[in-house]
Motif scaffolding. Sequence first.
Motif, short mmCIF file in Angstrom:
data_model
loop_
_atom_site.label_atom_id
_atom_site.label_comp_id
_atom_site.label_asym_id
_atom_site.label_seq_id
_atom_site.Cartn_x
_atom_site.Cartn_y
_atom_site.Cartn_z
N VAL A 177 37.41 55.76 47.77
CA VAL A 177 36.08 55.32 47.76
C VAL A 177 35.10 56.70 47.65
O VAL A 177 35.61 57.47 48.54
N ASN A 193 36.70 41.82 44.23
CA ASN A 193 36.45 42.81 44.87
C ASN A 193 37.60 43.90 44.69
O ASN A 193 37.36 45.03 44.16
N GLY A 240 37.95 47.49 46.08
CA GLY A 240 37.93 47.34 47.35
C GLY A 240 36.44 47.81 47.94
O GLY A 240 36.50 47.65 49.22
N ALA A 241 35.45 48.29 47.20
CA ALA A 241 34.56 48.72 47.76
C ALA A 241 33.29 48.04 47.90
O ALA A 241 32.31 48.40 48.43
N MET A 242 33.41 46.62 47.74
CA MET A 242 32.24 45.98 47.72
C MET A 242 31.57 45.67 49.03
O MET A 242 32.43 45.46 50.11
N SER A 243 30.29 45.92 49.28
CA SER A 243 29.63 45.90 50.61
C SER A 243 29.61 44.47 51.38
O SER A 243 29.93 43.43 50.49
N ASN A 244 29.60 44.52 52.67
CA ASN A 244 29.67 43.15 53.15
C ASN A 244 28.41 42.36 52.60
O ASN A 244 28.87 41.07 52.55
N ARG A 297 29.42 40.74 49.30
CA ARG A 297 30.44 39.85 49.57
C ARG A 297 29.73 38.64 50.08
O ARG A 297 30.09 37.56 49.27
N GLN A 311 26.19 47.33 41.19
CA GLN A 311 27.33 48.12 41.79
C GLN A 311 28.54 48.32 40.81
O GLN A 311 29.40 49.16 41.13
N ARG A 371 32.17 54.17 39.86
CA ARG A 371 32.39 54.89 40.99
C ARG A 371 33.55 55.08 41.64
O ARG A 371 33.59 55.93 42.64
#
Lengths: 682, 467
Positions: free
Chosen positions: A502, A633, A639-643, A646, A677, A682
């Motif tokens: 990330v 995600n 796997g970088a999805m913010s909480n 989510r 996003q 990114r």
Amino acid sequence: MIRPFTARSIGLLGLIFVATVSGSPPLDAAADLAGSYELVALHSGKCLDVSGQSTDDGAPVVQWTCNGGLSQRWTLQPTDDGNVVLIAGHSGKALDVRGASLKDGAHVIQYTINGGANQEWLPQPVGDGYYTLTAHHSGEVLDVSAESMDDGGIVIQWPLHGGANQEWLLRAVVGGRPSSADVTRFLEQATWGPTPALVQHVQDVGFARFLDEQFDAPASSYPTLPLFPTTRDQTACPDNSTCVRDNYTMYPVQNRFFVNALYGDDQLRQRVAFALHQIVVVSGVDVTQPSWMSPYLQTLDRNAFASYRQLLYDITINPAMGNYLDVVNNTKTRPNENYAREILQLFSIGTVRLNPDGTPQLDQAGQPIPTYDQTTVNNFARVFTGWRFASGAPGIPNYIDPMVVNETQHDTGSKTLLNGVVLPAGQNTVKDLSDAIDNIVNDPNVGPFISKLLIQHLVTSNPTPDYVARVASVFNDAGGARGDLRAVVRAILLDPEARGDVKDDANYGRLRHPAQYIANVLRAFGAGSADGTSTSDGYLNPQSVLMGMDLFRPPSVFSYFSPGTVVPGTTGVRGPEFGLFSTSTALRRVNFVNTMAFSRIAVSANSPNGTSIDLSGMEALAGDPAQLVDALNVLLMHGAMSNDMRQSVIAAVGAVPAGTAHKRAQTAVYLVATSPQYQVER
Amino acid sequence: MNVTRREFLLQSASACVGYALGAAAFAAGVQRFSLINALAQGLDYKALVCVFMAGGNDGNNLIVPTSTSEYGQYAAVRTAAGLAIAQDALLPIVPASLGAPFGFHPSLAELHGLWTDGVASIVCNVGPLVVPLTRQQYLAGAPRPYQLFSHSDQVAQWQTAISDRVGQTGWGGRTADRFDPHASGFPMITALSGGIFTRGQSSTPLSIAPAPTALNQVLVLNGFGTTADEVARRQSMDFLRTIDTGATLVAATGKTTDQALDIGGILGSNVTLATAFPNTTLGNQLLQVAKVIKFNSVSPELGLRRQIFFCQLGGFDTHQNQVNTQSNLLAQVSKAVKAFHDATVELGVERQVTTFTLSDFGRTLQPAGAGGGVGSDHAWGNHHIVVGGAVRGGDFYGVPGPGGTIFPVLQLSGPSDTDNRGRWIPTVSVEQYAATLATWYGVAPPDLPIVFPNIGQFATSDLGFML
């Protein structure tokens, strides 16, 4: 792994040697060194290895010619007292001094990890990435016995004496099993989009091996198409006919682009070739037949991993480029400046002198320094005289074969080019061209100029100067070769600034351009025909046009968007792809995802198969919204999805009744794929 | 989950410095503007409408001198190849300050009518210049614009009004920048076609589709009805644009999308006009421009006092087949511009809207080829059209050149020529032409050098064709 400190008696000799070694504090050094390495002996250049790749306790450790094998891959795990344990990649066993012997010359072996001080080594830097490794129990160092130069030379412990057979290069191994997050990010940079199968494959073989596979993969490329008369025969090929569509518009190559992107194995080559198309531009706006464009596209494919010199030479004599920038039939009486100017300004050195890190050099007054002037352009214009189309049928110019020489039209006068190089008078067309291409490619600007553009096309719009400098130095010299695109692409993708699970830097990343956005979404969900029974026909350019990118028809030689485009709302943060991002295209992007998620691209006169995506995998998880969103995600956001994101998407999925799994899947995919996003790679 | 937790912490830190998006900003802007609007709507409104003729229109056939010797010069070069317009086919005009007769291209009947009505004029021999230039100076190597005769470079120079280096912003955008262009939720600039003209430092254009797309359909988000799950999906979608804004490019993506949705929401109705517009490329773009002007005038919550529009018609690169091609294109321009002017009359803003043309370059007086397929090649200085109630109509404007007049000397290798093909060295620079328009629009004299960095090289920044 944290180990409890175990008291061991340390030989007096060992204490003295430990105390006198210089270098950075060992505790920090050990922590920084966590990771996987080859250990290369300085005297022999050979790698620390376990004899015969044995997995037995007690198997001898030797030196052997480096071969990338797992028994030569040592994972350094720091202890809590500044030492490391070295674990062999093939066996999981530790580098160990047999019997915890204190004797000079005791053999080093592999042994099951047991926490002993004879399995703990203190790395101490001696410069240039080399280290001595001091056994914790004895104070003696890892040593190749008798300074052997042979494969199989025994590795022992021995008192430190400063010899080259006691110094080991810790060469980081890129790989081991890379994380799914880093692989996903890598595939977003190196392909037209990760798929679950491809993520698995790259995790299995590692980045380096995958790159080699990609370099060797045959090009999907574009077929050579039949040439049609420049002046269209209105009877044989009337207005609005499929004849016009297939032979006088970019339709066939546009469809082929997407078919290649969705299904071709040569993903990296396609990605690099499309980047090169945006640098060394030919546009279908002027070069109007697909049969004219195809050889140009083939040239880019063929040279994507060759030398930049070869690419520039081949492109210069490509007939589509000859048409587009007026090299064809360029005469010595009135030489046309178009190609001379663009090859310098856009294809090689740019308009201002650059430092090796891509930043502009400034003169005494703080102003950028031009790379060339009108006189230089005039001289290059004279170089590019004397070319014509190869023979063809009347009214049907030959856009397939490279242009051929027309010596009588070549200006044979002396020409002063870049950096004081003078081409003597009397040289023929080909010699002048060859010398001129060499002159251009040898200019020091080319490395940083082209490297930065390629980084922007693949990884991030705002690379640090250091990143540019690292890649430019590979451009300048990769094993003696200049402009080796294979090495440059490898350097770009394996650079620490590209790699990682990330990225936190605020300005990192790049907006996915329309063709990439389309391909990414479709590849993620196994695109097929509209009815799902076969493959997509690739008829997706209309979607791309709506988003601002008409494939192979950029508005000008300045491409679809300028590398200098500033991200709106910022002062100076680059975002080239934002050149196509407006209020209307922003909604078209979102509406494209709506079409794919909730509907399909239907079969039509121009689309025999149509296109749809397969959400069955997502539907299977839809009973548990959290599980569904977590899967997306991993698939789309590494796997970088913010909480916050989510939770929001989970709530929206939950608002869809549980009985309609398909709609839940559609909802989740829509929200993630349209999110800012995701739109930014990114 | 470590990663998402870290992201969460980063967001919490940045939430305090996050920015208000979309609806909130719009509401604030609206409050600011509604007061001004109450006072000034209809009185202090001005709009600039750019029509870009892409490819390089042949100005030599746009207006042709019809006095005997001047027409003779024109005919001497063009008649044999079939490129000259017959003298009796030209639509006669007499520019007031020249006192000499000219004629419009026969396709410009409607423009001719606007000329007669006193709302149309011509600006002569305009082109990019770094410094004023004579033929002697040009041949001696004086500074000149980069990459003359190259489409992409000349398009950039006309749209950026910067000729000594590659400009990064358009003069339409830089003009808008002087006026706080995003104070309202609705941008000052509306683009019906792409082009760097509309890009400013801070100003970004609203880009919309032309007619027949209804105004309330130009920025439409598909796929949302009123069911509970669709409402929930929309809420989530809107929420996602407000978070994770620590990443610059992510924030910018969200912000433009916000703007699109906000404006799509603002464009809630499709206004209609009584004026009939031709169903052509340019006609449909100008129809949409007229609709946006009307929409602004009937929407008190919008109340923009300044607007800039950009339209484009392509096909002018007539290396071949110029006679028919240019004839059709100029007819399209003439009819579309006339309809648009009539629409401004209908809306009561004819003195507040000025339409002007730009193009890549003019074309060589000397034909390329001959016979039925005759055309002309890339040149430099060109003649352009300005239309509107605030234009001092019925005249030619420019800067006197070597012939003593503002009109070029129609002679190959003559004093106006760059070389021997009849490529006129401009006597008016693009920035002089543009600055005249920008001054009328309201750019203050001290700000002109900001919008036009090179304006100081030229004797005047106002050619006087605006009232």
